[in-house]
Design an enzyme around this catalytic site. Structure first.
Site, short mmCIF file in Angstrom:
data_model
loop_
_atom_site.label_atom_id
_atom_site.label_comp_id
_atom_site.label_asym_id
_atom_site.label_seq_id
_atom_site.Cartn_x
_atom_site.Cartn_y
_atom_site.Cartn_z
CD GLU A 122 -4.51 2.15 -4.19
OE1 GLU A 122 -3.59 2.60 -3.50
OE2 GLU A 122 -5.69 2.06 -3.78
CB THR A 159 -5.16 1.72 -0.05
OG1 THR A 159 -4.08 2.21 -0.84
CG2 THR A 159 -5.70 0.44 -0.63
FE1 F3S Z 1 -0.86 -2.03 1.25
FE2 F3S Z 1 -1.77 -0.34 2.97
FE3 F3S Z 1 0.73 -0.52 2.54
S1 F3S Z 1 -2.58 -0.72 0.96
S2 F3S Z 1 0.96 -1.12 0.41
S3 F3S Z 1 -0.54 -2.11 3.45
S4 F3S Z 1 -0.39 1.37 2.94
#
Ligand code: F3S
Length: 277
Positions: A122, A159
């Site tokens: 990522e 994230t």
């Molecule tokens: Fe997206 Fe958060 Fe899942 S960045 S892939 S919703 S952990």
């Protein structure tokens, strides 16, 4: 022994979305693993003929490429788009966001700091959108070694990182630079699973964290649980369970990383309930 599931666990929005896309696309290849969960990847290959390529160098001759939840470097995406490959983008929108921020802010002359693991796909993808590169740091001590060329700094986060550590990074920058733009790109799904895991670990005697051993957010959940319950164990499948973990235990907490499907959780919970304590 009682078994209690965390109030929030398992698949997040981005992973659910990527799996749906893969199931609907079928007969395709993903560039890198679609999600960080080997069992789910095997299921997609067996049932939907969705194969996993190691990287773009293996993409020659394929018809359809699915971009994984973590995204891929910008130049790889452009190479695919220029070739005859049909590109289906399953990058999580919460990952696309820091990519867009890095591109925009670097175009506006900001130096870019990414709080995260430089080796994580990522982060490698997000970093590739900064037109003049980015500084990837995991701690304030790493940040201290950087000599910024200008006074304008923009900062984003991987994230799945902890907010408290992100605040250390942004606090350090704000104390030293005139213009600091902070973008909290930490995903809420991570918070929700983390908060619920913390509450569960406080009351449980043993905690089982289910998820891929290469999944960043599963490892984070495990480390949070260990802070409150020393007997916290990370398992990928029911084969990893050790019956001795449950000796004399009253309450077993169960949580799961953001890319762990329900069918794996059900299988493992079933296995735990069969263990004699
Ligand atoms: Fe997206 Fe958060 Fe899942 S960045 S892939 S919703 S952990």
């Amino acid at each position: 022994m009682r078994i209690k599931l965390a109030a929030s666990y398992g698949f997040c929005f981005g992973v659910k979305r990527a799996i749906k896309i893969a199931e609907n696309t079928q007969n395709a290849s993903t560039i890198g693993p679609l999600i960080h969960n080997n069992e789910e990847i095997n299921r997609l290959r067996e049932n939907f003929n969705v194969k996993t390529l190691h990287d773009i160098s293996e993409a020659q001759g394929i018809e359809r490429a699915i971009i994984r939840t973590h995204g891929i470097p910008k130049k790889d995406l452009e190479t695919l788009k220029q070739s005859k490959v049909e590109v289906i983008n399953a990058t999580c929108p919460y990952v696309t966001k820091p990519q867009e921020i890095c591109e925009k802010m670097s175009q506006e002359g900001y130096e870019i700091v990414i709080f995260g693991d430089a080796d994580h796909p990522e982060v490698r993808g997000v970093e590739s959108y900064a037109i003049n590169g980015a500084y990837v740091v995991q701690s304030v001590s790493e940040l201290e070694k950087i000599k910024f060329k200008c006074y304008k700094v923009a900062v984003v986060s991987q994230t799945t990182r902890k907010i408290s550590e992100f605040l250390d990074i942004t606090g350090y920058l704000q104390m030293r630079y005139k213009e600091v733009r902070v973008f909290n790109t930490i995903c809420n799904a991570t918070f929700e699973n983390q908060d619920a895991a913390r509450e569960l670990a406080k009351e449980a005697d043993v905690v089982i964290v289910i998820g891929g051993k290469n999944s960043s957010n599963t490892k984070q959940l495990h480390s949070i649980c260990k802070e409150y319950c020393a007997d916290s164990f990370l398992v990928e499948s029911e084969k990893d369970l050790d019956p001795s973990w449950f000796n004399q235990k009253q309450l077993c907490g169960v949580t799961a990383g953001a890319s762990t499907p329900d069918w794996i959780i059900e299988k493992i919970v079933g296995k735990i309930s069969e263990i004699k304590v």
